[in-house]
Scaffold this active site. Structure first.
Site, short mmCIF file in Angstrom:
data_model
loop_
_atom_site.label_atom_id
_atom_site.label_comp_id
_atom_site.label_asym_id
_atom_site.label_seq_id
_atom_site.Cartn_x
_atom_site.Cartn_y
_atom_site.Cartn_z
N PRO A 10 0.79 -1.23 0.00
CA PRO A 10 0.00 0.00 0.00
C PRO A 10 0.83 1.29 0.00
O PRO A 10 1.88 1.37 0.64
CB PRO A 10 -0.81 -0.09 1.30
CG PRO A 10 -0.10 -1.10 2.14
CD PRO A 10 0.52 -2.06 1.18
N ASN A 11 0.30 2.25 -0.73
CA ASN A 11 0.84 3.61 -0.84
C ASN A 11 2.12 3.71 -1.69
O ASN A 11 2.61 4.81 -1.93
CB ASN A 11 1.09 4.24 0.54
CG ASN A 11 -0.20 4.34 1.33
OD1 ASN A 11 -1.18 4.90 0.85
ND2 ASN A 11 -0.23 3.76 2.53
N ARG A 18 5.25 11.04 -2.61
CA ARG A 18 5.05 10.65 -1.21
C ARG A 18 6.36 10.80 -0.43
O ARG A 18 7.32 10.06 -0.67
CB ARG A 18 4.61 9.18 -1.17
CG ARG A 18 4.45 8.64 0.21
CD ARG A 18 4.24 7.14 0.20
NE ARG A 18 4.11 6.66 1.55
CZ ARG A 18 4.32 5.41 1.93
NH1 ARG A 18 4.65 4.49 1.04
NH2 ARG A 18 4.19 5.07 3.19
N TYR A 23 11.52 8.52 0.93
CA TYR A 23 11.45 7.42 -0.04
C TYR A 23 12.15 7.71 -1.38
O TYR A 23 12.24 6.82 -2.22
CB TYR A 23 9.98 7.08 -0.31
CG TYR A 23 9.25 6.61 0.94
CD1 TYR A 23 9.65 5.45 1.59
CD2 TYR A 23 8.20 7.35 1.48
CE1 TYR A 23 9.01 5.02 2.75
CE2 TYR A 23 7.54 6.93 2.64
CZ TYR A 23 7.96 5.77 3.26
OH TYR A 23 7.34 5.34 4.41
N ASN A 76 8.11 -5.69 -1.18
CA ASN A 76 8.05 -4.53 -0.30
C ASN A 76 6.60 -4.46 0.16
O ASN A 76 5.74 -3.91 -0.55
CB ASN A 76 8.46 -3.25 -1.03
CG ASN A 76 8.47 -2.06 -0.09
OD1 ASN A 76 8.01 -2.15 1.06
ND2 ASN A 76 8.99 -0.93 -0.56
N ALA A 79 3.44 -0.85 4.64
CA ALA A 79 2.95 -0.86 6.02
C ALA A 79 2.53 -2.26 6.49
O ALA A 79 2.60 -2.57 7.68
CB ALA A 79 1.80 0.12 6.16
N GLU A 100 13.14 -9.40 1.18
CA GLU A 100 12.35 -8.27 1.69
C GLU A 100 13.08 -6.99 1.32
O GLU A 100 14.28 -6.87 1.57
CB GLU A 100 12.24 -8.40 3.22
CG GLU A 100 11.55 -7.22 3.87
CD GLU A 100 11.44 -7.36 5.40
OE1 GLU A 100 12.00 -8.32 5.98
OE2 GLU A 100 10.80 -6.48 6.00
N HIS A 102 12.95 -2.58 1.28
CA HIS A 102 12.34 -1.31 1.70
C HIS A 102 13.18 -0.17 1.15
O HIS A 102 14.42 -0.26 1.16
CB HIS A 102 12.28 -1.19 3.22
CG HIS A 102 11.46 -2.25 3.86
ND1 HIS A 102 10.09 -2.23 3.83
CD2 HIS A 102 11.82 -3.38 4.49
CE1 HIS A 102 9.63 -3.31 4.43
NE2 HIS A 102 10.65 -4.03 4.84
N ARG A 109 13.55 4.15 12.00
CA ARG A 109 12.47 5.14 12.02
C ARG A 109 11.62 4.96 13.29
O ARG A 109 12.15 4.61 14.33
CB ARG A 109 11.66 5.01 10.72
CG ARG A 109 12.52 5.34 9.49
CD ARG A 109 11.75 5.16 8.20
NE ARG A 109 10.57 6.01 8.17
CZ ARG A 109 9.56 5.85 7.31
NH1 ARG A 109 9.61 4.88 6.40
NH2 ARG A 109 8.51 6.65 7.35
#
Ligand code: DQA
Length: 147
Positions: A10-11, A18, A23, A76, A79, A100, A102, A109
């Protein structure tokens, strides 16, 4: 030819605008192009997808588990990384290598980003390299498959 499924959660469709300071400025389309070019250089093919919906991501992972058409998965989960037992359970159905990825480094964070349900399924994590991380993930999967 080896086929790699790349899933985005998502997103991530909002990349480019964003929170670019976190990012980066690459859009998801830019990342898709990077992945296609990198895969070609490694003599592999990619199927690059994004969904904002947990169930759709689960369906796609199940498709990979049942169909056996993919030789590896790069994910990825955005969230959902930090919340989704459903994605975790689906990933456990796979017998191919999982990476995985990111863009940011979630461990550095907010506290709520430090835990990863995806990370319980794979020890291969690439985080904090922005869009370059996807290319690194393809290199990693290539080297795992070439062993
Ligand atoms: C992310 C990190 C997650 O914590 C966040 O929810 C995202 C993107 C990353 O690529 O850095 O949406 O997965």
């Amino acid at each position: 030819m080896r086929k790699i499924l790349i899933l985005n959660g998502p997103n991530l469709n909002m990349l480019g605008t964003r929170e670019p300071e976190i990012y980066g400025r690459a859009t998801l389309d830019d990342i898709k192009t990077l992945c296609e070019q990198k895969a070609k250089a490694l003599d592999m093919q990619v199927d690059f997808r994004q969904s904002n919906h947990e169930g759709t991501l689960v369906d796609w992972i199940q498709e990979a588990a049942k169909g056996r058409i993919f030789d590896g998965l790069i994910i990825n989960a955005a969230a959902y990384t930090h919340t989704s037992i459903a994605i975790h359970d689906a990933l456990r159905l796979l017998s191919v290598p999982i990476i995985e990825v990111h863009l940011s480094n979630p461990k550095k964070r907010e506290k709520f980003r430090r835990f990863s349900y995806v990370g319980l399924v794979t020890k291969h994590v690439i985080a904090g390299h922005k869009e370059k991380g996807y290319e690194m993930a393809l290199e990693k999967i290539w080297s795992l498959l070439s062993r």
